[in-house]
Write an enzyme that holds these catalytic residues in place. Structure first.
Site, PDB file in Angstrom:
ATOM      1  CB  CYS B  94       7.908   8.818  -1.218  1.00 24.58           C
ATOM      2  SG  CYS B  94       7.193   9.598  -2.675  1.00 24.58           S
ATOM      3  CG  HIS B 199       4.418   5.683  -0.923  1.00 20.82           C
ATOM      4  ND1 HIS B 199       4.415   6.536   0.149  1.00 20.82           N
ATOM      5  CD2 HIS B 199       4.540   6.458  -2.033  1.00 20.82           C
ATOM      6  CE1 HIS B 199       4.519   7.773  -0.283  1.00 20.82           C
ATOM      7  NE2 HIS B 199       4.594   7.758  -1.598  1.00 20.82           N
ATOM      8  CD  GLU B 201       3.798   4.313   3.052  1.00 19.01           C
ATOM      9  OE1 GLU B 201       4.828   3.685   2.735  1.00 19.01           O
ATOM     10  OE2 GLU B 201       3.626   5.517   2.754  1.00 19.01           O
TER      11      GLU B 201
END
Lengths: 255, 217
Positions: B94, B199, B201
Site C-alpha cells: 500500500c 493489502h 494481509e
C-alpha cells in the site's frame, strides 16, 4: 472492476456479542460461543469486511475489547473496522496497534470535529468511516448519536454534508427504525438522497434475507451493505447469501 | 546445518522483518505470516533491517509523513543497503509500495525512496460517479510473467483502500494493473523489489498466496 461489499457487524457489549433491534441490544454469547455456534471461521470467509462495534455504556476502549479485537484479527484476513467509544487520536493509535484497519466514528464527529480532522490528517480519510444513525421524527429523518439515545436535532442531509466536509472516507448510514426487524433496508431514503453522497456508501438496518442485499447492491449508488443480524445469517447463512448475490450477477470478490 | 544458521545473511530459512515506523497495521501482517507458518519479526531499527533476509514495508497514511519518519530514523539508508548492496527481497504494501517511487505529489510533493522509477498521484477520474477512495476488492491482472502471482488465478481479487496511486515510469517494472475508471499500476516486481498497492494481509486466500510467494523466491 471494483466489487460490491458484504460487511458483517459484530456488536460487542461487556464481553458478549449481541443482537439488536431498534438499537436495543440482547446479549447472545461470548467470542468462543460465537465461534462455535455461528461458525465464525466460515463467516469470515464469506464476507468482505468485518465491523466490530463496542456498544457498551462505558464508551471507551477497554483492555478486554482491545484483546478481543486482537484475537479476532489474527484469525481473519479481511479488513476489520472498529467503532464505539473512540474519542481521540490516542484511541486511533491503540486500535491500529491491535490490528484495526479502519475506525468507525459517530458521536466523536459531532462533539469533537477538530480531533477527527487531526486523525484524518495523520491516517488519511480512508482510515475513517463516518457512521450516521437516523430515524423518522415528525416525517423527517433525524440523526441520533450515543447509540441512538441522543437526538441531535439535525437532519440526515445536513449531517451527510457535514461529514463529507470533515473528510471521512466512507459513510455508514443505519436506519434505527428498521434495525433488527429483518424487513429490508430503507432503500427509499437512500434512493432519494444518494446524489449528495460523493464517497463510498455502506447501508445497514433491516437486512433479513439475501434478496435484501441483492436489491441494495444492484443500485449503482450503494457500494456495500452491512448486517448485524446474527440469527438470520448464522453458520451457512452468509455463504448462502453470498451465493445468491453471485448468481444474481452482483459483482463480488471471489477467492 | 539448519537452525544454527538462522540469523546469518543468506540463509533461506532466516528472518523476514516487518518494518515498524508507526505507520501501518502490523498485527495483520504478522498474523498472516503466522498462519502460513512463516516466522517474522517486527523492528524499527536500521541495524535489524540491514541484517534481515527479507523485508516487508507496510504503510497507511501520508506519503510525506512516511518519508519524513523513514529519513529521520535512517531506515531509507538501511533499505538501500539491504536491497541494492545485499540484494535481499523487499515487499512494499500500500503506502509502502508508493514510497518506493521517485516522488509523490501529496501535500506539495515529497521525494520517495526512488527504488522504482515513478510518481505517486491522486486519482482524478473522468467518471465522477466513481468514488474516491478506491475501496473494496478489485481485480489485478498480471501484466507480465512474474513470481508474485504464481499459483493464482488469472485476475484475482485483492483488497484496496487508497486515494493515490503509483504511475511507474518503466513498464517492465510493472507486474500487475487494475481498472477503476482507467487502468493503473497496482503491483511492481523489479528483481528483488516487489510492491503491491493492495493489502495481501486483507485479501483472504489470494493475499496469503502473495505473501507465501514473497517468502519463498
Amino acid at each position: 472492476m471494483l466489487k460490491k461489499r458484504l460487511i458483517f457487524v459484530l456488536l460487542y457489549l461487556d464481553g458478549h456479542f449481541c443482537l439488536s433491534r431498534n438499537f436495543s441490544a440482547q446479549k447472545v454469547g461470548d467470542l468462543e460461543w460465537v465461534r462455535k455456534n455461528y461458525d465464525f471461521d466460515s463467516i469470515s470467509k464469506n464476507i468482505d469486511e468485518l465491523l466490530i462495534i463496542n456498544i457498551g455504556k462505558e464508551k471507551k476502549l477497554t483492555a478486554d475489547f482491545l484483546g478481543m479485537i486482537e484475537s479476532l484479527v489474527s484469525r481473519c484476513f479481511i479488513p476489520v473496522t472498529v467503532g464505539g467509544g473512540i474519542h481521540n487520536l490516542e484511541d486511533a493509535y491503540r486500535l491500529l496497534y491491535v490490528g484495526a484497519d479502519k475506525i468507525l466514528l459517530n458521536t466523536c464527529i459531532h462533539e469533537n470535529p477538530a480531533e477527527v480532522e487531526k486523525i484524518i490528517s495523520i491516517f488519511g480519510s480512508q482510515f475513517v468511516i463516518g457512521a450516521i444513525d437516523y430515524k423518522k421524527v415528525e416525517g423527517k429523518n433525524r440523526v441520533f448519536t450515543k447509540g441512538a439515545s441522543q437526538d441531535t436535532g439535525l437532519l440526515l442531509e445536513e449531517v451527510i454534508s457535514q461529514y463529507q466536509k470533515i473528510g471521512v472516507g466512507e459513510l455508514l448510514l443505519t436506519s434505527i427504525g428498521l434495525d433488527g426487524t429483518g424487513q429490508g433496508f430503507d432503500l427509499p431514503t437512500i434512493d432519494a438522497l444518494h446524489s449528495s453522497i460523493k464517497i463510498p456508501l455502506i447501508i445497514s438496518g433491516g437486512a433479513g434475507r439475501p434478496d435484501h442485499f441483492v436489491q441494495a447492491l444492484q443500485r449503482k449508488h450503494i457500494d456495500a451493505v452491512a448486517t448485524a443480524n446474527l440469527f438470520n445469517f448464522m453458520a451457512g447463512g452468509l455463504a448462502d447469501a453470498r451465493g445468491v448475490l453471485i448468481s444474481e450477477r452482483v459483482p463480488l470478490a471471489l477467492w | 546445518m539448519g537452525t544454527d544458521f538462522r540469523n546469518s545473511l543468506g540463509d533461506t530459512a532466516a528472518v523476514i522483518t516487518i518494518i515498524d515506523y508507526n505507520m501501518g497495521n502490523l498485527a495483520s501482517i504478522v498474523g498472516a505470516f503466522k498462519s502460513l507458518g512463516i516466522s517474522c519479526r517486527v523492528s524499527s531499527s536500521p541495524k535489524d533491517i540491514v541484517t534481515s533476509d527479507r523485508i516487508i514495508l507496510p504503510g497507511v497514511g501520508s506519503f510525506k509523513k512516511a518519508m519524513d519518519v523513514i529519513k529521520e530514523r535512517g531506515i531509507d539508508e538501511a533499505l538501500n543497503t539491504l536491497t541494492n548492496i545485499h540484494e535481499r527481497p523487499l515487499l512494499g504494501i500500500c503506502l509502502g509500495m508508493q514510497i518506493l517511487a521517485s516522488r509523490g505529489e501529496e501535500g506539495g510533493g515529497a521525494q520517495g525512496l526512488g527504488l522504482i522509477e515513478g510518481e505517486v498521484r491522486r486519482f482524478n477520474l473522468e467518471d465522477k460517479s466513481l468514488k474516491i477512495p478506491h475501496v473494496g476488492f478489485n481485480e489485478v491482472v498480471a501484466s507480465k510473467k512474474c513470481k508474485m502471482f504464481e499459483s493464482l488465478s488469472d485476475s484475482p481479487d485483492f483488497y484496496f483502500v487508497h486515494s493515490y496511486f503509483m504511475a511507474c515510469a518503466n513498464r517492465e517494472d510493472v507486474s500487475g494493473v487494475t481498472t477503476y475508471g482507467s487502468t493503473f499500476d497496482t503491483a511492481v516486481e523489479k528483481g528483488n523489489i516487489w510492491g503491491c498497492q493492495f493489502h495481501p494481509e486483507k485479501s483472504q486466500k489470494n493475499g496469503l498466496m502473495i505473501l507465501e510467494n514473497f517468502s519463498r523466491f
